[in-house]
Design a protein around this motif. Sequence first.
Motif, PDB file in Angstrom:
ATOM      1  N   ASN A 274       0.806  -1.225   0.000  1.00 50.33           N
ATOM      2  CA  ASN A 274       0.000   0.000   0.000  1.00 50.33           C
ATOM      3  C   ASN A 274       0.840   1.276   0.000  1.00 50.33           C
ATOM      4  O   ASN A 274       0.482   2.277   0.643  1.00 50.33           O
ATOM      5  N   HIS A 275       1.960   1.244  -0.702  1.00 52.34           N
ATOM      6  CA  HIS A 275       2.790   2.455  -0.814  1.00 52.34           C
ATOM      7  C   HIS A 275       3.080   2.781  -2.278  1.00 52.34           C
ATOM      8  O   HIS A 275       4.147   3.306  -2.605  1.00 52.34           O
ATOM      9  N   THR A 276       2.123   2.493  -3.148  1.00 48.08           N
ATOM     10  CA  THR A 276       2.323   2.758  -4.570  1.00 48.08           C
ATOM     11  C   THR A 276       2.536   4.248  -4.823  1.00 48.08           C
ATOM     12  O   THR A 276       3.339   4.636  -5.672  1.00 48.08           O
ATOM     13  N   GLU A 277       1.819   5.114  -4.095  1.00 51.40           N
ATOM     14  CA  GLU A 277       1.897   6.547  -4.330  1.00 51.40           C
ATOM     15  C   GLU A 277       2.911   7.258  -3.442  1.00 51.40           C
ATOM     16  O   GLU A 277       3.193   8.436  -3.656  1.00 51.40           O
ATOM     17  N   ASP A 278       3.460   6.604  -2.422  1.00 51.95           N
ATOM     18  CA  ASP A 278       4.347   7.332  -1.493  1.00 51.95           C
ATOM     19  C   ASP A 278       5.493   6.455  -0.979  1.00 51.95           C
ATOM     20  O   ASP A 278       5.771   6.406   0.213  1.00 51.95           O
ATOM     21  N   MET A 279       6.155   5.765  -1.912  1.00 48.33           N
ATOM     22  CA  MET A 279       7.226   4.846  -1.518  1.00 48.33           C
ATOM     23  C   MET A 279       8.373   5.560  -0.810  1.00 48.33           C
ATOM     24  O   MET A 279       8.969   5.031   0.139  1.00 48.33           O
ATOM     25  N   LEU A 280       8.726   6.753  -1.244  1.00 46.64           N
ATOM     26  CA  LEU A 280       9.840   7.462  -0.605  1.00 46.64           C
ATOM     27  C   LEU A 280       9.492   7.881   0.823  1.00 46.64           C
ATOM     28  O   LEU A 280      10.382   7.985   1.666  1.00 46.64           O
ATOM     29  N   ARG A 281       8.229   8.118   1.080  1.00 48.08           N
ATOM     30  CA  ARG A 281       7.817   8.378   2.460  1.00 48.08           C
ATOM     31  C   ARG A 281       8.081   7.143   3.321  1.00 48.08           C
ATOM     32  O   ARG A 281       8.598   7.239   4.438  1.00 48.08           O
ATOM     33  N   ALA A 282       7.728   5.946   2.784  1.00 45.73           N
ATOM     34  CA  ALA A 282       7.957   4.698   3.511  1.00 45.73           C
ATOM     35  C   ALA A 282       9.446   4.457   3.734  1.00 45.73           C
ATOM     36  O   ALA A 282       9.861   4.034   4.820  1.00 45.73           O
ATOM     37  N   LEU A 283      10.267   4.747   2.708  1.00 44.59           N
ATOM     38  CA  LEU A 283      11.717   4.585   2.850  1.00 44.59           C
ATOM     39  C   LEU A 283      12.277   5.536   3.906  1.00 44.59           C
ATOM     40  O   LEU A 283      13.106   5.142   4.737  1.00 44.59           O
ATOM     41  N   GLY A 284      11.847   6.788   3.870  1.00 46.21           N
ATOM     42  CA  GLY A 284      12.330   7.762   4.842  1.00 46.21           C
ATOM     43  C   GLY A 284      11.946   7.397   6.259  1.00 46.21           C
ATOM     44  O   GLY A 284      12.766   7.502   7.184  1.00 46.21           O
ATOM     45  N   ALA A 285      10.710   6.943   6.451  1.00 46.90           N
ATOM     46  CA  ALA A 285      10.249   6.580   7.785  1.00 46.90           C
ATOM     47  C   ALA A 285      10.975   5.351   8.313  1.00 46.90           C
ATOM     48  O   ALA A 285      11.287   5.266   9.515  1.00 46.90           O
ATOM     49  N   TYR A 286      11.281   4.396   7.424  1.00 41.50           N
ATOM     50  CA  TYR A 286      11.907   3.143   7.859  1.00 41.50           C
ATOM     51  C   TYR A 286      13.404   3.334   8.142  1.00 41.50           C
ATOM     52  O   TYR A 286      13.903   2.856   9.172  1.00 41.50           O
ATOM     53  N   TYR A 287      14.110   4.008   7.259  1.00 39.57           N
ATOM     54  CA  TYR A 287      15.566   4.106   7.382  1.00 39.57           C
ATOM     55  C   TYR A 287      16.040   5.256   8.269  1.00 39.57           C
ATOM     56  O   TYR A 287      17.111   5.167   8.872  1.00 39.57           O
ATOM     57  N   VAL A 288      15.288   6.324   8.341  1.00 35.48           N
ATOM     58  CA  VAL A 288      15.722   7.481   9.135  1.00 35.48           C
ATOM     59  C   VAL A 288      14.820   7.676  10.350  1.00 35.48           C
ATOM     60  O   VAL A 288      15.289   7.789  11.478  1.00 35.48           O
ATOM     61  N   GLY A 289      13.526   7.717  10.119  1.00 36.40           N
ATOM     62  CA  GLY A 289      12.578   7.921  11.205  1.00 36.40           C
ATOM     63  C   GLY A 289      11.287   8.494  10.663  1.00 36.40           C
ATOM     64  O   GLY A 289      11.261   9.062   9.569  1.00 36.40           O
ATOM     65  N   PRO A 290      10.188   8.362  11.419  1.00 33.71           N
ATOM     66  CA  PRO A 290       8.902   8.883  10.943  1.00 33.71           C
ATOM     67  C   PRO A 290       8.955  10.366  10.570  1.00 33.71           C
ATOM     68  O   PRO A 290       8.302  10.798   9.617  1.00 33.71           O
ATOM     69  N   TRP A 291       9.757  11.145  11.322  1.00 35.48           N
ATOM     70  CA  TRP A 291       9.829  12.581  11.038  1.00 35.48           C
ATOM     71  C   TRP A 291      10.415  12.836   9.655  1.00 35.48           C
ATOM     72  O   TRP A 291       9.986  13.761   8.942  1.00 35.48           O
ATOM     73  N   TYR A 292      11.383  11.977   9.253  1.00 35.64           N
ATOM     74  CA  TYR A 292      11.992  12.173   7.932  1.00 35.64           C
ATOM     75  C   TYR A 292      11.037  11.736   6.829  1.00 35.64           C
ATOM     76  O   TYR A 292      11.053  12.297   5.732  1.00 35.64           O
ATOM     77  N   GLY A 293      10.214  10.748   7.114  1.00 39.23           N
ATOM     78  CA  GLY A 293       9.192  10.356   6.155  1.00 39.23           C
ATOM     79  C   GLY A 293       8.246  11.510   5.868  1.00 39.23           C
ATOM     80  O   GLY A 293       7.906  11.770   4.701  1.00 39.23           O
ATOM     81  N   HIS A 294       7.850  12.242   6.919  1.00 38.22           N
ATOM     82  CA  HIS A 294       6.977  13.412   6.719  1.00 38.22           C
ATOM     83  C   HIS A 294       7.729  14.532   6.009  1.00 38.22           C
ATOM     84  O   HIS A 294       7.172  15.201   5.137  1.00 38.22           O
ATOM     85  N   PHE A 295       8.999  14.705   6.357  1.00 39.92           N
ATOM     86  CA  PHE A 295       9.793  15.781   5.750  1.00 39.92           C
ATOM     87  C   PHE A 295      10.009  15.548   4.258  1.00 39.92           C
ATOM     88  O   PHE A 295       9.790  16.450   3.444  1.00 39.92           O
ATOM     89  N   ILE A 296      10.417  14.339   3.917  1.00 40.80           N
ATOM     90  CA  ILE A 296      10.679  14.053   2.499  1.00 40.80           C
ATOM     91  C   ILE A 296       9.373  14.108   1.687  1.00 40.80           C
ATOM     92  O   ILE A 296       9.389  14.460   0.499  1.00 40.80           O
ATOM     93  N   SER A 297       8.256  13.805   2.324  1.00 39.35           N
ATOM     94  CA  SER A 297       6.961  13.904   1.638  1.00 39.35           C
ATOM     95  C   SER A 297       6.669  15.338   1.241  1.00 39.35           C
ATOM     96  O   SER A 297       6.221  15.626   0.122  1.00 39.35           O
ATOM     97  N   LYS A 298       6.927  16.276   2.169  1.00 40.75           N
ATOM     98  CA  LYS A 298       6.661  17.695   1.869  1.00 40.75           C
ATOM     99  C   LYS A 298       7.599  18.199   0.786  1.00 40.75           C
ATOM    100  O   LYS A 298       7.177  18.915  -0.137  1.00 40.75           O
ATOM    101  N   VAL A 299       8.878  17.826   0.873  1.00 41.45           N
ATOM    102  CA  VAL A 299       9.850  18.297  -0.119  1.00 41.45           C
ATOM    103  C   VAL A 299       9.501  17.789  -1.499  1.00 41.45           C
ATOM    104  O   VAL A 299       9.472  18.546  -2.484  1.00 41.45           O
TER     105      VAL A 299
END
Length: 277
Positions: free
Chosen positions: A249-274
């Motif tokens: 269920n990450h077809t539209e936001d895979m980089l958010r999932a990668l950011g949250a998993y490898y760095v932290g949930p805050w980075y998942g939100h940050f990379i989503s906005k960028v």
Amino acid sequence: MTSNMAFLLKRVERPRELKWYQAGAMLYGDWGTSKAYVLGIAFALSGHASWLLLGLMSALTAMVGVCYMIICRIYPDGGGVYSSVKHRSQTLAVIGAFLLIADYVVTASLSALDAFHYFNFSYPHLWAIFAIVVIGAINWIGPRHGGTLAVVIGIVASVTAGVLFLFTLPHLPHVALAWPKGSFFKNWSNFVGIVLALSGVEAVANMTGIMKQPVEKTAKKAILPVLLEVSVLTFLLGIAMNTIPGLTNHTEDMLRALGAYYVGPWYGHFISKVLGF
């Protein structure tokens, strides 16, 4: 009659004010940020075997990028596919132009829609329509101003993706990858779907008419860094996504999932906005 024909055939020179880094940033906004959704599409189509299709796509992308360096050098007044074919067949040139228009419509729609999935907005399709209108207004103001805005956003987006990649590096040697299964035609269909999602390099050929001279050097400097970032980083991040357990269920936001998993949930939100911007 003669004077009227001369008026119609008069060539209008547009100001060549687009610098290489502005052109590169605008290209990155089309081509480079495609990784925001192409990774999710690849995994949805092929699962843990998507790494091979992404690798083949990256190789093809690099080849196409080199070809466009040649096209920009030979046709410095713009047109890309249309200009390169029209002296051989005007019918084929028109078909190519229509296919590019269709490609632009699909790419703009897909990119804008995915941006608001990353923003996590309700009714992302309506916001995408509004965003396309705003982008049209920015382009109406002029490519130089649009290019400057693209430079700021492009640098932040590229650095953000690069930081994510650095966090994935220690995990890459331990990734368990799978080989594609099923028939050749099924895998070919999946490959075509991924390649279409990563389209965008042709945008640079339509900027050559307003690039600073010499166009050959300007276009090459604009294409090369984006080409390397797209072909290498997309492939490596595609490998890294295979380590995330239960990835669905990450077809539209895979980089958010990668950011949250490898760095932290805050980075998942940050990379989503960028990446949304």
